[in-house]
Design an enzyme around this catalytic site. Structure first.
Site, PDB file in Angstrom:
ATOM      1  CG  ASP A  63      -2.055   1.041   1.251  1.00  0.00           C
ATOM      2  OD1 ASP A  63      -1.711   2.233   0.895  1.00  0.00           O
ATOM      3  OD2 ASP A  63      -3.119   0.797   1.387  1.00  0.00           O
ATOM      4  CG  ASN A  91       4.932   4.125 -11.327  1.00  0.00           C
ATOM      5  OD1 ASN A  91       4.980   5.274 -12.221  1.00  0.00           O
ATOM      6  ND2 ASN A  91       3.800   3.491 -11.118  1.00  0.00           N
ATOM      7  CE1 TYR A 156       0.175  13.250  -8.719  1.00  0.00           C
ATOM      8  CE2 TYR A 156       0.600  14.566 -10.464  1.00  0.00           C
ATOM      9  CZ  TYR A 156       0.597  13.593  -9.850  1.00  0.00           C
ATOM     10  OH  TYR A 156       1.087  12.552 -10.682  1.00  0.00           O
ATOM     11  CE  LYS A 160       3.865  12.027  -8.708  1.00  0.00           C
ATOM     12  NZ  LYS A 160       4.492  10.821  -8.661  1.00  0.00           N
TER      13      LYS A 160
END
Length: 255
Positions: A63, A91, A156, A160
């Site tokens: 997870d 990833n 998000y 990143k």
């Protein structure tokens, strides 16, 4: 002979999409691939695809929402790989579209846990064996939106951007000890050409130099390069695979 013969690769989030394409490509280059994700059925399907093509693969469920999850995956991968993981591809990630005003603590924690905490502690768990050998490759999956403002995806994007900065920090920290750390920043990618959203994704970047959205295989090609000795002198970089969007104009808006 493949570029990665005799090596073992762990690819997180590889039961579908970009991760799946990366796992299949690394296996085609000769790597023994540990496929990882939450869905055992899809993971085993990827393993069968690789084995049917003559490659080597195993599945490890994970997870990656906690440091414990990350360490457990590292232990499982090392067990499946005879104690040696040569290539780690971070990833796995989540992207719940949300506005800043609508953001709640649970969503914030989930995005940062999976997109940042997981890679940090999985990398930490696998680094000692890499450092003992003086050899290893870490590839982090960033995003084009780490470098532009993105409506509905600020959190998000920030996660990143953090991962891409960790790439530079880890390259500085471990490069002299034989570990190469790089990142890939995918642009707008179509996972399934037949899916309803494929046409919309192509329209998003129709004015880019490439003129269309990318394929998951485009990212897999980049990963195979960075994982191989062909990239032996590449450290701490983010390889942008976006059809030229970032280099030629501001990033596209989702609508």
């Amino acid at each position: 002979m493949g570029k990665l013969d005799g090596r073992t690769a762990l690819v997180t989030g590889s039961t579908s999409g970009i991760g799946r394409a990366v796992a299949v490509r690394l296996a085609a280059e000769g790597a023994h691939v540990i496929v990882s994700g939450r869905d055992s059925g899809r993971g085993q399907a990827v393993v069968r695809t690789i084995r049917d093509a003559g490659g080597r693969a195993d599945f490890a469920a994970a997870d990656l929402a906690t440091a414990h999850d990350a360490r457990a995956l590292a232990d499982a991968a090392l067990g499946l790989a005879d104690g040696r993981v040569d290539i780690l591809v971070n990833n796995a990630g989540v992207f719940p579209a949300t506005s800043t005003l609508g953001l709640d603590e649970a969503t914030y924690a989930h995005v940062m846990d999976v997109n940042v905490r997981g890679p940090v502690f999985l990398t930490q768990a696998l680094l000692p064996s890499m450092l003992d050998r003086g050899d290893g490759v870490i590839i982090n999956m960033g995003s084009w939106v780490a470098q532009v403002g993105f409506i509905g995806g600020a959190l998000y994007s920030a996660s990143k951007a953090t991962l891409e900065q960790l790439t530079r920090g880890w390259a500085s920290e471990f490069g002299s000890r034989g570990i190469r750390v790089n990142a890939i920043a995918p642009g707008v990618i179509v996972s399934d050409p037949e899916a309803p959203e494929a046409a919309r994704r192509h329209r998003m970047v129709e004015n880019s130099p490439a003129g269309h959205a990318g394929r998951v295989e485009d990212i897999a090609h980049a990963a195979a390069y960075l994982a191989s000795d062909e990239a032996a002198y590449v450290h701490g970089t983010t390889l942008v695979v976006d059809g030229g969007v970032l280099a030629t104009r501001p990033g596209p808006r989702p609508n």
